[in-house]
Write an enzyme that holds these catalytic residues in place. Structure first.
Site, PDB file in Angstrom:
ATOM      1  N   HIS A 165      89.308  68.927  20.485  1.00 11.70           N
ATOM      2  CA  HIS A 165      89.068  69.611  19.200  1.00 11.70           C
ATOM      3  C   HIS A 165      89.983  69.035  18.140  1.00 11.70           C
ATOM      4  CE1 HIS A 165      92.456  71.985  20.688  1.00 11.70           C
ATOM      5  NE2 HIS A 165      92.578  72.588  19.506  1.00 11.70           N
ATOM      6  N   HIS A 224      92.319  69.967  16.015  1.00  7.82           N
ATOM      7  CA  HIS A 224      93.682  70.336  15.614  1.00  7.82           C
ATOM      8  C   HIS A 224      94.644  69.166  15.816  1.00  7.82           C
ATOM      9  CE1 HIS A 224      92.754  74.901  16.003  1.00  7.82           C
ATOM     10  NE2 HIS A 224      92.388  74.413  14.841  1.00  7.82           N
ATOM     11  N   ASP A 242      97.679  68.807  16.667  1.00  3.63           N
ATOM     12  CA  ASP A 242      98.527  68.684  17.860  1.00  3.63           C
ATOM     13  C   ASP A 242      97.752  68.116  19.049  1.00  3.63           C
ATOM     14  OD1 ASP A 242      97.276  71.350  17.758  1.00  3.63           O
ATOM     15  OD2 ASP A 242      98.413  71.829  19.562  1.00  3.63           O
ATOM     16  N   HIS A 243      96.440  67.921  18.867  1.00  2.00           N
ATOM     17  CA  HIS A 243      95.612  67.337  19.933  1.00  2.00           C
ATOM     18  C   HIS A 243      95.100  65.936  19.591  1.00  2.00           C
ATOM     19  CE1 HIS A 243      95.347  71.148  22.283  1.00  2.00           C
ATOM     20  NE2 HIS A 243      95.774  71.577  21.116  1.00  2.00           N
ATOM     21  N   HIS A 279      87.782  78.893  19.854  1.00  2.00           N
ATOM     22  CA  HIS A 279      89.048  78.497  19.214  1.00  2.00           C
ATOM     23  C   HIS A 279      88.729  77.733  17.931  1.00  2.00           C
ATOM     24  CE1 HIS A 279      93.242  77.194  18.996  1.00  2.00           C
ATOM     25  NE2 HIS A 279      92.848  75.937  18.967  1.00  2.00           N
ATOM     26  N   ASP A 286      92.322  74.015  24.024  1.00  5.45           N
ATOM     27  CA  ASP A 286      92.864  75.334  23.680  1.00  5.45           C
ATOM     28  C   ASP A 286      91.830  76.436  23.889  1.00  5.45           C
ATOM     29  OD1 ASP A 286      95.156  74.006  23.010  1.00  5.45           O
ATOM     30  OD2 ASP A 286      95.029  74.394  20.855  1.00  5.45           O
ATOM     31  N   HIS A 304      98.383  73.586  26.457  1.00 11.36           N
ATOM     32  CA  HIS A 304      99.735  74.084  26.145  1.00 11.36           C
ATOM     33  C   HIS A 304     100.389  74.750  27.347  1.00 11.36           C
ATOM     34  CE1 HIS A 304      99.586  73.645  21.689  1.00 11.36           C
ATOM     35  NE2 HIS A 304      98.277  73.783  21.877  1.00 11.36           N
TER      36      HIS A 304
HETATM   37 FE    FE Z   1      96.778  73.255  20.415  1.00 13.23          FE
HETATM   38 ZN    ZN Z   2      94.074  74.049  18.885  1.00 13.96          ZN
END
Ligand code: FE
Ligand code: ZN
Length: 252
Positions: free
Chosen positions: A54, A56, A58-59, A112, A129, A167
């Site tokens: 996805h 985001h 942080d990914h 999410h 996530d 995570h």
């Molecule tokens: Fe994340």
């Molecule tokens: Zn995420």
């Protein structure tokens, strides 16, 4: 035989790495380049593919940089918020990689985010996530009904599937799960295992789907204890929505 490892990244992310015996590797959701470079160098691996779940940051943060440096193929969901990819995949698409030789199905898991996908295959589930150990992702874009349907899809995978989430949230999730099912022995067993793993400095994931179905309240909306907790919410979706809303404001 593929070797799976979790590379800690950023504050509490995991970048997943899968490598074959010939040293060909793929990574999932590289939010940061350094942990990937260190693992490649340490084990003498060649990065061939990057799978994204996805949009985001942080990914996906290091995907373009790693792809350029290693000439790796980037596979991503259909979402313009992921600016570049070599191949876009959606629910039901097959992802058959030549190197490392690996075969996945992309599963649409809105909740999410609306375009979130998971990759299932090779006995492994890369779920980003959407599903966490003892928890699930926050509903930033989707509805409770969408997220519940997504989790139902994932929960239908085989028992032994290794659940590779994005995570390290297991012990924080455990504190909430205990308020829902304080008498669930499988939950207590999973918490004891996770505490020992953290005390030893190891990740608590991958988990297995069997363990999550037994202990994760978000996969247990039909369990009597969870239904009792959520009363008088009537439907499965209402119970799931009540769980997710309570978790959003929960402080251990
Ligand atoms: Fe994340
Ligand atoms: Zn995420």
């Amino acid at each position: 035989m593929l070797r799976l490892s979790a590379l800690p990244a950023l504050s509490d992310n995991y970048i997943w790495l899968l490598a074959d015996a010939a040293g060909q590797a793929l990574v999932v959701d590289p939010g940061e380049a350094a942990p990937v470079e260190a693992a490649l160098a340490h084990d003498g691996l060649r990065l061939r593919a990057i799978l994204l779940t996805h949009h985001h940051n942080d990914h996906i943060g290091a995907a373009a940089e790693l792809a350029a440096r290693h000439a790796a193929t980037v596979i991503a969901p259909h979402d313009p918020r992921i600016p570049s990819a070599d191949r876009r995949v959606g629910g039901g698409d097959r992802v058959a990689l030549p190197a490392p030789a690996a075969d996945f199905e992309a599963i649409a898991v809105p909740g999410h985010t609306l375009t979130h996908i998971a990759y299932a295959g090779e006995g492994v589930l890369f779920c980003g996530d959407t599903l966490f150990s003892l928890g699930c992702g926050r509903l930033f874009e989707g509805t409770p009904a969408q997220m519940l349907a997504s989790l139902d899809r994932l929960a239908a995978l085989p028992d032994a599937t290794r659940v590779c989430c994005g995570h390290e949230y297991t012990l924080a999730n455990a504190a909430f799960a205990l308020t829902v099912e304080p008498d669930n022995p499988a939950l207590h067993a999973r918490i004891a295992e996770a505490r020992a793993q953290r005390a030893a400095g190891r990740p608590t994931v991958p988990s297995t789907l069997a363990a999550e179905r037994a202990a994760n309240p978000f996969l247990r909306t039909d369990a009597p204890a969870v239904a009792a907790w959520a009363a008088p919410a009537g439907t499965r979706v209402a119970r799931f929505a009540a769980l997710r809303a309570a978790k959003d404001t929960f402080r251990a």
